[in-house]
Design an enzyme around this catalytic site. Structure first.
Site, PDB file in Angstrom:
ATOM      1  N   ASN A 319       0.832  -1.206   0.000  1.00  0.00           N
ATOM      2  CA  ASN A 319       0.000   0.000   0.000  1.00  0.00           C
ATOM      3  C   ASN A 319       0.867   1.256   0.000  1.00  0.00           C
ATOM      4  OD1 ASN A 319      -2.422   1.345  -0.105  1.00  0.00           O
ATOM      5  ND2 ASN A 319      -2.970   1.031   2.037  1.00  0.00           N
ATOM      6  N   HIS A 355      -9.757   4.394   7.675  1.00  0.00           N
ATOM      7  CA  HIS A 355     -10.243   3.066   7.299  1.00  0.00           C
ATOM      8  C   HIS A 355     -11.669   2.829   7.795  1.00  0.00           C
ATOM      9  CE1 HIS A 355      -6.064   1.942   6.255  1.00  0.00           C
ATOM     10  NE2 HIS A 355      -6.643   1.005   5.533  1.00  0.00           N
TER      11      HIS A 355
END
Length: 468
Positions: A319, A355
């Protein structure tokens, strides 16, 4: 007459062993390849507004296909951010208000759409959009600062004007990255639109083959995930079959389970990166041998990831675009705190909130913070002990140590993935209890005794005798 699409999709999803929303997501990523091909053949290097409109139209269509009227949330965020930038321009107030609006909208969306599991709803691409719009506000702000006050990265991404609404819409809904990323600055997008982001000796960037190869690699990883998921479902760690295993098998199986879960994300990133490459967005100059690099939007560095033996390697290879975004727009702008650990903790808290609201995200990033601190301090000890470094550098010892470190990483990477995947405390606490909370037991004491270990293992200082 009722459309046959839902039944066809449902049947295909059941055959593939995935949910219908997940299959729609995959189709939305794959459709980016023909979109990139059409753009390349008919629009590349031509009217900029036409290209912006094309990308906006395609992205909105993908949003409608997946979320129907839910796409209106992203439209509202794009229009509001544009208005805020026009009103406040490149000011501190503009950055703060854009930040609070976009993060607030996302968090409220999580609150109303969140369930017990990971949700493929409008809030999923909205988290990608949130970073993109916040980053844009920072870039416009940097564009109105003195060049001498900017870092090297900020000079590359700074924009000295407020982009038009059409530019922002094309940038936001760019089909290759609208659903799952990657993140990239507006300057990179505009460079592709204007035809300047390419090798100088090419009229059009020769990027289709590299893009297709990257996408093919993504499907290979997707296949590995699908096969692994037959044996290791998301809730495998909560099953009786897992609970009755001996402890050492539970620890290893947790690591393998985590590895399989990671491949789900890697496959999606590689597929969408392939679309970015095919669009010409990822041109990143040439290497020392003159070979063109198409890694400007790489979200995973496979060689580093697969060869990793410590968590630092994972951070550097997994990521990566989101990590770079957070580094540039959050962590480096917290220098005023004058404390590296506070800055790191604040950054990880931001990532957890970005998130979602599930407790698992906060547990996961707390573990990351603790483990990274432990690893760095252990590395400092070894760096100060040359005798240890020489001992572990011997061929036989090095190979054995590499295997031990690899097992360590797989096991504890899986441990950290537990709350990230299971999300709710009543689930991930069960999985942790099955392995006696081994990660917490192994790493947490360092906060209390780490300084004593460092002091005890630090080599004694050699006092230089004074010359007579």
């Amino acid at each position: 007459m009722v459309s046959a699409e839902p039944s066809i999709l449902s049947g295909l999803a059941a055959t593939l062993g995935c949910s219908e929303p997940a299959l729609k997501l995959l189709l939305s990523l794959v459709v980016g390849y023909p979109i990139a091909f059409v753009h390349r053949k008919t629009m590349y290097g031509k009217n900029a507004n036409l290209q912006h409109f094309f990308f906006m139209l395609c992205g909105v269509a993908i949003g409608v296909y997946n979320y129907k009227f839910g796409v209106g949330h992203s439209i509202a965020a794009v229009v509001t951010t544009y208005v805020l930038l026009k009103v406040f321009g490149g000011t501190t107030a503009g950055v703060v208000i854009c930040f609070l609006f976009n993060m607030g909208y996302l968090v409220i969306g999580y609150f109303y759409t969140g369930t017990e599991t990971y949700d493929i709803k409008w809030s999923m691409p909205h988290c990608v959009l949130t970073l993109r719009l916040i980053g844009l506000a920072f870039d416009v702000y940097d564009g109105h600062r003195s060049p001498e006050a900017l870092s090297k990265d900020q000079k590359i991404t700074a924009i000295n004007r407020v982009p038009s609404l059409l530019e922002i819409a094309g940038y936001t809904y760019f089909p290759a990255s609208y659903m799952v990323g990657p993140q990239f600055p507006m300057t990179r997008y505009l460079g592709m639109i204007n035809g300047t982001l390419k090798p100088k000796d090419q009229e059009k960037p020769a990027c289709m083959v590299p893009g297709l190869l990257r996408g093919l690699g993504g499907f290979v990883y997707l296949g590995i995930y699908q096969i692994g998921n037959i044996y290791y479902k998301d809730d495998y760690l909560l099953t009786e079959a897992f609970a009755i295993l001996p402890f050492w098998k539970r620890a290893l199986q947790m690591g393998v389970w985590g590895k399989i879960m990671m491949y789900k994300y890697i496959s999606c990133w590689m597929i969408t990166e392939g679309v970015c490459i095919s669009s010409g967005l990822t041109y990143n100059g040439e290497d020392e041998y003159g070979k063109v690099r198409w890694n400007g939007c790489a979200n995973v560095r496979l060689r580093v990831y697969e060869g990793a033996v410590k968590f630092g390697h994972l951070i550097d290879s997994f990521n990566t675009n989101t990590n770079n975004w957070v580094l540039q727009y959050i962590y480096k702008r917290l220098k005023f705190m004058n404390n590296r650990y506070i800055s790191q903790g604040t950054t990880l808290l931001f990532l957890a909130l970005w998130h979602g609201l599930h407790s698992g995200y906060y547990m996961c990033f707390m573990l990351e913070f603790i483990i990274m601190k432990v690893e760095k301090e252990v590395e400092l000890i070894f760096a100060a002990r040359k005798d240890w470094t020489e001992a572990i550098s011997k061929p036989g010892v090095w190979h054995v140590l590499w295997v031990v470190r690899k097992i360590y990483l797989i096991v504890f990477m899986g441990y950290c993935m537990v709350p990230f995947v299971l999300l709710k405390s009543h689930k991930w606490s069960v999985a942790f209890s099955a392995v006696y909370w081994m990660g917490h037991v192994f790493f947490l004491p360092w906060f209390f005794f780490g300084h004593l270990v460092v002091k005890a293992l630090r080599p004694p200082r050699v006092k230089e005798s004074k010359k007579e």
